[in-house]
Design a protein around this motif. Structure first.
Motif, mmCIF file in Angstrom:
data_model
loop_
_atom_site.group_PDB
_atom_site.id
_atom_site.type_symbol
_atom_site.label_atom_id
_atom_site.label_comp_id
_atom_site.label_asym_id
_atom_site.label_seq_id
_atom_site.Cartn_x
_atom_site.Cartn_y
_atom_site.Cartn_z
ATOM 1 N N VAL A 93 -0.482 13.692 -11.152
ATOM 2 C CA VAL A 93 -1.501 13.009 -10.290
ATOM 3 C C VAL A 93 -0.371 12.647 -9.128
ATOM 4 N N VAL A 94 1.362 12.652 -9.470
ATOM 5 C CA VAL A 94 1.839 12.066 -8.029
ATOM 6 C C VAL A 94 2.362 13.754 -7.559
ATOM 7 N N ALA A 115 -0.247 13.949 6.826
ATOM 8 C CA ALA A 115 -1.784 14.508 6.711
ATOM 9 C C ALA A 115 -1.908 13.763 5.884
ATOM 10 N N ALA A 116 -1.071 12.746 5.077
ATOM 11 C CA ALA A 116 -1.546 11.018 3.695
ATOM 12 C C ALA A 116 -2.933 10.602 4.750
ATOM 13 N N VAL A 117 -1.591 10.127 6.088
ATOM 14 C CA VAL A 117 -2.726 9.384 7.182
ATOM 15 C C VAL A 117 -4.301 9.728 7.442
ATOM 16 N N PRO A 153 -9.233 3.567 -0.139
ATOM 17 C CA PRO A 153 -7.916 2.225 -0.465
ATOM 18 C C PRO A 153 -7.000 1.597 -1.301
ATOM 19 N N ARG A 154 -8.055 1.159 -2.470
ATOM 20 C CA ARG A 154 -7.828 0.470 -4.121
ATOM 21 C C ARG A 154 -7.048 1.947 -4.579
ATOM 22 N N VAL A 165 -2.887 2.101 -5.919
ATOM 23 C CA VAL A 165 -2.575 2.791 -7.125
ATOM 24 C C VAL A 165 -1.921 3.356 -6.666
ATOM 25 N N LEU A 166 -2.339 4.915 -6.211
ATOM 26 C CA LEU A 166 -1.815 6.033 -6.008
ATOM 27 C C LEU A 166 -0.359 5.436 -5.486
ATOM 28 N N GLU A 167 0.181 4.898 -4.354
ATOM 29 C CA GLU A 167 1.260 4.625 -4.077
ATOM 30 C C GLU A 167 2.324 3.946 -4.964
ATOM 31 N N HIS A 168 1.837 3.103 -5.699
ATOM 32 C CA HIS A 168 2.256 2.541 -7.183
ATOM 33 C C HIS A 168 2.899 3.482 -8.178
#
Length: 885
Positions: free
Chosen positions: A874-875, A815-817, A826-827, A831-834
């Motif tokens: 957010v996470v 689903a994330a992909v 993309p940016r 940021v979300l992953e960090h």
């Protein structure tokens, strides 16, 4: 023998087509390839003299010849009996098809059997053929019947094109109803404004002036002969084209010549009839008969319509109006008549209009007749509703403004109407005095107080004082004590505008959706137009120029039909639409939309529309290489701001001049303009309200940044551009977000930092919103860099598909992909992953090699897109949506 030779020579002239102009203006909508003509077996072109009827037929002849079609031509005359028409058409076809024996067996008669034989012989040739008969109105009745027979019995390989100044004596209506005959009328042949522009550009090249062409188009109503005469005069004089040279002012040779051509076909009796009705803005047959006292008005008007361009049909089927040029001449004649006769005509008009429920129009004529009390009674009954549903407050002020105050005070409804009219005009400062007079009355209640604040709020908008507008609106923001649905709709419009000023364009649209709904009809169109204006402005605020165009274009077309092209409301709609199409990189269309409208915006336009109009035309001029004119327009905007007491116009003018000179790296000029800007901002006339200050903040910061960029002072440019970006994002002005982000990325690059991702995101947003001009409008260095980035775009990993996807994607991450490219940029994904790893903004910035403000920008984006209030939320929401494993 001599007589026979004369007849043969006359016949040869009749079958000889006219010479075609060497470089005619091609109008695609009138080409035979246009959908309306493709499958039509016959086309009838009916229009008065001067509309290019014969020229169009000649154009079609050329188009047919280019396709290998046989084209026979016949120019009719008043002595052409059926037999002559028969043999003339046969001779024309004989020469066109190069068949010397064609038609030799035809009977020497003109009966229908002979015409049947002619059509059968044409069919037998199996050649694609066209027969063109011009000046068909001149034919005697029997020949018209024969032509009708041909029209109803066309063989499959023959098309018929007929040109006539009138259709008297022809019976074509049934064929048109069944799709067998297409009719081209006066309105089709009249030039549209864009076609007038194309004609003048083609003929005058560098001397083309949009305002002058638009003025002449307005004066002639697109009458082709009138346009051609004015154009010929201009080409002969070989002077720079300007309004003063081209405008056919009363008394000028050009004006008199055009009027003479318009009225040439009228006899004295028709001249007198039209002079009688020249006092009417528009009229029906019945109104014309009432004013003139003539019994045969209908037949005479129909004859005038068929043979001259003097009387124009309107979009309303029963109403007509006089051509503007003809009316001005006829009205001067009317004004030379004895006062008693003038008064009688106005009285007749007022009585008929009142009897037919048109009290507002009747009031103007009653006032002109000297019947002041009657006029005021009529106006009190109708003016308020007319103003609220149809606009046109300026017309009320033209005559009501001369009335003594004591007369107005006797009629509070009329006093209220005048206050509304003043508030929504360049005389908005006078509205306050009228409101004070209204509020001194003893019977004032909450509903009237609320309406008075609506009036003053409108005046505040025209005065460019958003903070005063908010103070007047806020006490009545919810549950206003209003019962009139018109006022409730006005209040809804104001509530939406208040949301827009607060930086909430989506909320503005929501408030419009919840506004009271009117029944469909012309009475609701004006207020609905204001609703469309605010919705379109809200989309433009967000940078969504495609949606802006989708909303504003139909609203503008409707406003022009109802109010006219130069009505203030039409001009304001045009300013917003012109800016949207400019952002879509259509400069010619933007110029067309604003032609001959700047003076209207200058006097009676909302400040926002005024600013957009002048700024857009200035950018168009610079893009076309006319920098002096671009600066002239910005200087005019500055002067208008000073004259109308609108300091924002001066601020915008200075910022725009800095932008222009920064593009040419004129360091000292930019610094001088920036000093003037800073001094202006410190001036005593600058409003200090937060809404007004915010309205200029982004432009000012961008100007500071551009001045620093012109001096290659990258460090000095950084902070104002970051502030501009932050402010633009706070109020959701996405076009300015893109512009400031792009400039900031340029500064970061020149400072040796990683700026590619920021620039790429600006490019993606510009493409998303349709902002095709945003980069080229800012700085050439940015344009070059954007072009290079487009040539080498950032590669994003594409989602796998089918079995490969199942093998490549770990469980729980599909689903994330899938959502990666549709929900987040993309940016933002990086940021979300960090964020999911608990990193701070500084740590994320170091990891991604970007500036801390850039990370803050993306985090705010994530808050908005995921409807979250904290980093933790957010996470959490991202995991619920499948964006994180």
């Amino acid at each position: 023998m001599t007589k026979l030779l004369g007849k043969l020579a006359d016949l040869q002239l009749k079958i000889s087509p006219p010479r075609f102009a060497r470089d005619p203006l091609s109008r695609e909508r009138l080409s035979l390839d246009a959908p309306r003509f493709l499958d039509a077996p016959a086309v009838v072109v009916a229009a008065p003299a001067g509309y290019g009827k014969t020229s169009l037929l000649a154009q079609w002849r050329r188009e047919c010849l280019a396709r290998g079609t046989i084209v026979a031509w016949y120019s009719a005359g008043p002595r052409d009996d059926p037999e002559q028409v028969l043999h003339g058409v046969a001779q024309s076809f004989r020469e066109a098809a190069l068949r010397p024996t064609f038609g030799h067996a035809l009977a020497q008669t003109g009966d229908l059997e002979a015409f049947s034989a002619l059509l059968a012989e044409i069919e037998g040739t199996a050649l694609d053929s066209v027969l063109i008969i011009d000046d068909a109105e001149a034919l005697p009745a029997a020949s018209k019947d024969a032509l009708g027979y041909i029209l109803r019995n066309l063989p499959a390989n023959l098309r018929l094109f007929v040109g006539a100044r009138s259709l008297d004596g022809f019976q074509f209506d049934d064929l048109a109803d069944y799709g067998q005959c297409e009719t081209v009328e006066t309105s089709d042949l009249a030039f549209e404004l864009d076609e007038t522009f194309d004609l003048f550009r083609q003929k005058l090249a560098g001397r083309f002036d949009a305002d002058s062409a638009a003025q002449l188009h307005h004066m002639t109503l697109g009458w082709p002969l009138g346009l051609q005469l004015a154009l010929s005069a201009q080409m002969r004089d070989n002077a720079p084209l300007a309004a003063a040279h081209l405008q056919p002012e009363p008394g000028s040779k050009l004006h008199e010549h055009l009027v003479a051509l318009l009225l040439a076909k009228l006899n004295e009796r028709d001249n007198q009839l039209l002079s009688d009705i020249s006092i009417l803005d528009d009229f029906t047959v019945e109104l014309c008969a009432a004013v003139s006292g003539e019994a045969d008005v209908e037949e005479r008007l129909q004859a005038i319509i068929r043979t001259t361009p003097v009387v124009q049909l309107t979009d309303q089927s029963d109403w007509m109006r006089l051509h503007a040029l003809a009316r001005s001449a006829l009205l001067r004649r009317f004004e030379a008549w004895p006062a008693a006769r003038q008064r009688d005509a106005h009285l007749k008009a007022a009585r008929w209009l009142e009897a037919n429920g048109l009290d507002y129009k009747a009031a103007r004529h009653a006032f002109a007749a000297g019947e002041t009390d009657w006029a005021l009674d009529l106006a009190e009954r109708s003016a308020y509703h007319t103003l609220m549903t149809q606009g046109g407050g300026g017309q009320l002020l033209d005559w009501a403004g001369v009335l003594p105050d004591e007369e107005l005070d006797k009629r509070p409804r009329l006093l209220l109407t005048e206050a509304w009219s003043l508030a929504l005009s360049d005389r908005h400062t006078e509205a306050g005095a009228l409101v004070e007079r209204i509020l001194t009355r003893s019977e004032v209640g909450d509903a009237l107080r609320c309406e008075c604040d609506l009036i003053l709020g409108g005046a505040a908008v025209f005065a460019d004082d958003p903070d005063l507008f908010a103070r007047l609106h806020d006490p009545w923001a919810t549950d206003p004590p209003l019962a009139d649905p018109l006022l409730l709709r006005v209040h809804a419009n104001r509530s939406a505008y208040a949301a827009l000023l607060d930086g909430e364009p989506a909320l503005a649209r929501l408030r419009q959706q919840r506004a009271p709904v009117f029944e469909a009809g012309w009475q609701s169109r004006y207020l609905s137009g204001w609703s469309d204006f605010i919705i379109g402005l809200s989309y433009f605020w967000e940078g969504q120029v495609r949606l802006t165009e989708r909303i504003i274009r139909p609203a503008l077309l409707q406003s022009e039909a109802d109010l006219g092209r130069r009505d203030p409301f039409s001009a304001m709609l045009a300013a917003v639409l012109a800016t949207a199409v400019w952002e879509s990189d259509r400069p010619d269309e933007a110029q067309l939309l604003l032609a001959d409208r700047l003076d209207v915006l200058e006097r009676r336009g909302l400040p926002e529309a005024l600013m957009l109009g002048f700024r857009t035309l200035s950018r168009v001029a610079r893009a076309k290489g006319d920098e002096p004119h671009a600066l002239e327009l910005l200087g005019a905007l500055d002067a208008i701001g000073t004259h109308r007491g609108l300091p924002r116009m001066t601020i915008v003018s200075l910022c725009e001049q800095i932008r222009m000179h920064a593009q040419a790296n004129r360091v000292h000029t930019c610094q001088d303009l920036l000093n003037r800007l800073e001094n202006k901002l410190e001036g005593e006339d600058i409003p200090q309200g937060p809404l007004w200050q915010r309205s200029i903040a982004v432009q000012v910061e961008l100007a500071r940044g551009l001045a620093a960029i012109a001096a290659s002072d990258w460090r000095a440019a950084r902070q104002p551009l970051e502030r501009a970006n932050t402010i633009a994002r706070a109020v959701k002005q996405e076009r300015l977000v893109v512009e400031s982000a792009a400039l900031l990325s340029l500064v970061l690059r020149e400072s040796g930092e990683n700026a590619r991702s920021l620039a790429q995101e600006a490019i993606e947003l510009a493409d998303l919103y349709g902002l095709r001009r945003v980069f080229s409008d800012v700085h050439p260095s940015l344009t070059d860099w954007v072009a290079s980035l487009r040539d080498t775009p950032v590669q994003h990993p594409a989602p796998a598909s089918g079995q490969a996807a199942a093998e490549a994607t770990p469980p729980g991450t599909g689903a994330a992909v899938a959502n990666r490219s549709t929900v987040l940029t993309p940016r933002e994904w990086d940021v979300l992953e960090h964020l999911s790893r608990g990193l701070s903004n500084k740590e994320i910035a170091r990891s991604l090699d970007v500036h801390g403000e850039t990370v803050k920008w993306h985090v705010k984006n994530l808050f908005s897109k995921l409807d979250a209030d904290s980093r933790k939320q957010v996470v959490s929401r991202a995991r619920l949506m499948g964006l994180l494993g």
